[in-house]
Design a protein around this motif. Structure first.
Motif, mmCIF file in Angstrom:
data_model
loop_
_atom_site.group_PDB
_atom_site.id
_atom_site.type_symbol
_atom_site.label_atom_id
_atom_site.label_comp_id
_atom_site.label_asym_id
_atom_site.label_seq_id
_atom_site.Cartn_x
_atom_site.Cartn_y
_atom_site.Cartn_z
ATOM 1 N N GLU A 256 -8.211 -17.725 25.795
ATOM 2 C CA GLU A 256 -9.600 -17.307 25.915
ATOM 3 C C GLU A 256 -10.399 -17.828 24.719
ATOM 4 O O GLU A 256 -10.138 -17.460 23.586
ATOM 5 N N GLY A 257 -11.383 -18.702 24.992
ATOM 6 C CA GLY A 257 -12.168 -19.291 23.918
ATOM 7 C C GLY A 257 -11.568 -20.547 23.329
ATOM 8 O O GLY A 257 -12.114 -21.119 22.381
ATOM 9 N N GLY A 258 -10.427 -21.020 23.881
ATOM 10 C CA GLY A 258 -9.745 -22.194 23.350
ATOM 11 C C GLY A 258 -10.278 -23.495 23.932
ATOM 12 O O GLY A 258 -11.380 -23.559 24.480
ATOM 13 N N LYS A 259 -9.471 -24.538 23.852
ATOM 14 C CA LYS A 259 -9.891 -25.887 24.224
ATOM 15 C C LYS A 259 -9.867 -26.137 25.732
ATOM 16 O O LYS A 259 -10.456 -27.099 26.215
ATOM 17 N N THR A 260 -9.140 -25.293 26.477
ATOM 18 C CA THR A 260 -8.989 -25.491 27.924
ATOM 19 C C THR A 260 -9.963 -24.599 28.683
ATOM 20 O O THR A 260 -10.128 -23.422 28.340
ATOM 21 N N GLU A 261 -10.594 -25.155 29.717
ATOM 22 C CA GLU A 261 -11.512 -24.374 30.550
ATOM 23 C C GLU A 261 -10.789 -23.154 31.109
ATOM 24 O O GLU A 261 -9.680 -23.249 31.626
ATOM 25 N N ASN A 262 -11.447 -22.006 31.012
ATOM 26 C CA ASN A 262 -10.822 -20.733 31.393
ATOM 27 C C ASN A 262 -10.973 -20.510 32.896
ATOM 28 O O ASN A 262 -11.945 -19.909 33.353
ATOM 29 N N LEU A 263 -10.009 -21.003 33.643
ATOM 30 C CA LEU A 263 -9.998 -20.830 35.088
ATOM 31 C C LEU A 263 -9.102 -19.660 35.471
ATOM 32 O O LEU A 263 -8.175 -19.296 34.739
#
Length: 335
Positions: A256-263
């Motif tokens: 959550e909030g990292g580099k990967t889109e939160n799907l």
């Protein structure tokens, strides 16, 4: 004790083990166990079960093996109680249990001790983060063998340099292709020539380029890993391209909030991922709940009794006293 509302796990998995008879409680008997998806010279009940779960989620848009990452015996038991089908001990979570960042502080023996602690508490398969394998390819092999002996059903090995970093934080780098390949070969050899264990190969080579990451993944696949994890895929389009090109079970990693889109897990299943891990969630919950509780406790000190967070009975049962007392009663004896 107040009843708790437990949300049902949203994906149904059909994987199960078939035993042709019930063991007799008072004498030995012959039992046949049919294990699917076994690898390795010495079969492992939990490794086969874990591999079957991953394969069941692979290329099935209706389901995905979704799980939070845990950090100790209690958090792992709560993961199982909540209905999740596996436990994943990530390096980030385990480091947090020592009060440390995920920057290579935790050693192999400490991971093995935590692994044994977790395995004693749960009945579902346990995956463990082997980081870089803690040294040369020979160390990687020993790490995989040691994790299997400690009860791990699966292990993740990555291609970062040491000290490794959480994949969504700054300062990480990767070893050469040749060293990365040697690590993964050592991990697969440990599985093939010893006790079966699910091998998840991770690459952080997106920091170089997508082409470099895919080159490494192709070789990991050729060597014979069970699944692939490309860390820090940025968005839906990159995830879809990667899944299509890799064409084998893949892990998504949502921070959550990292580099990967939160799907959502459902969206990731539709993209073709076999599994998704949530390493940030329980650590964030632990930080927030403890900080909030400490502040609440301080506020209460001059105005009244502290807030009741859980009832006495809920805490007693949650930490295991109820089960202990039941066993204690079973083993009572007279002097």
């Amino acid at each position: 004790m107040a009843s708790r509302q437990i949300e049902p796990y949203p994906f149904k998995f059909d994987t199960e083990e078939l035993i042709n008879s019930e063991p007799h409680p008072e004498r030995s008997t012959e039992v046949t166990i049919n294990l699917r998806n076994v690898r390795g010279r010495i079969p492992s009940f939990q490794a086969a079960r874990l591999r079957s779960l991953w394969l069941e989620g692979y290329k099935n848009p209706e389901k995905i093996l979704a799980f939070p990452c845990s950090y100790d015996g209690l958090s792992s038991r709560l993961v199982e109680e909540a209905g999740f089908p596996i436990v994943f001990m990530s390096g980030f979570n385990i480091a947090s249990s020592f009060g440390l960042p995920d920057t290579g502080y935790v050693a192999m023996q400490e991971m093995c001790e935590k692994l044994q602690e977790v395995v004693r508490q749960v009945n579902i398969p346990v995956m463990a983060d082997g980081d870089t394998g803690y040294g040369s390819p020979m160390n990687v092999r020993r790490t995989v063998e040691s994790f299997a002996k400690a009860g791990a059903a699966g292990v993740m090995i990555e291609d970062q340099t040491w000290p490794k970093r959480c994949g969504h934080t700054k300062g990480k780098s990767v070893v050469s292709r040749e060293e990365a390949y040697a690590r993964i070969q050592a991990a697969c050899d440990a599985r093939n020539e010893g006790q079966d264990i699910f091998v998840l190969a991770r690459t952080d080579a997106l920091i170089i380029s997508g082409e470099e990451a895919m080159t490494r993944v192709a070789e990991f696949k050729r060597i014979g890993v069970d699944a692939i994890f490309v860390e820090a895929l940025p968005d839906r389009a990159a995830m879809q391209r990667c899944v299509n090109e890799v064409d084998m079970p893949m892990l998504a990693n949502i921070i959550e909030g990292g580099k990967t889109e939160n799907l959502s897990a459902k969206e990731l299943a539709e993209l073709g991922f076999a599994a998704v891990a949530y390493p940030w969630t329980l650590v964030a919950a632990k930080l927030k709940s403890i900080r909030d509780t400490l502040e609440s406790l301080k506020r209460s000190m001059t105005v009244g009794a502290p807030d009741m967070i859980l009832s006495y009975d809920e805490v007693v049962e949650g930490v295991g006293f109820k089960k202990y007392w039941e066993l204690e009663e079973r083993y009572k004896y007279k002097e």
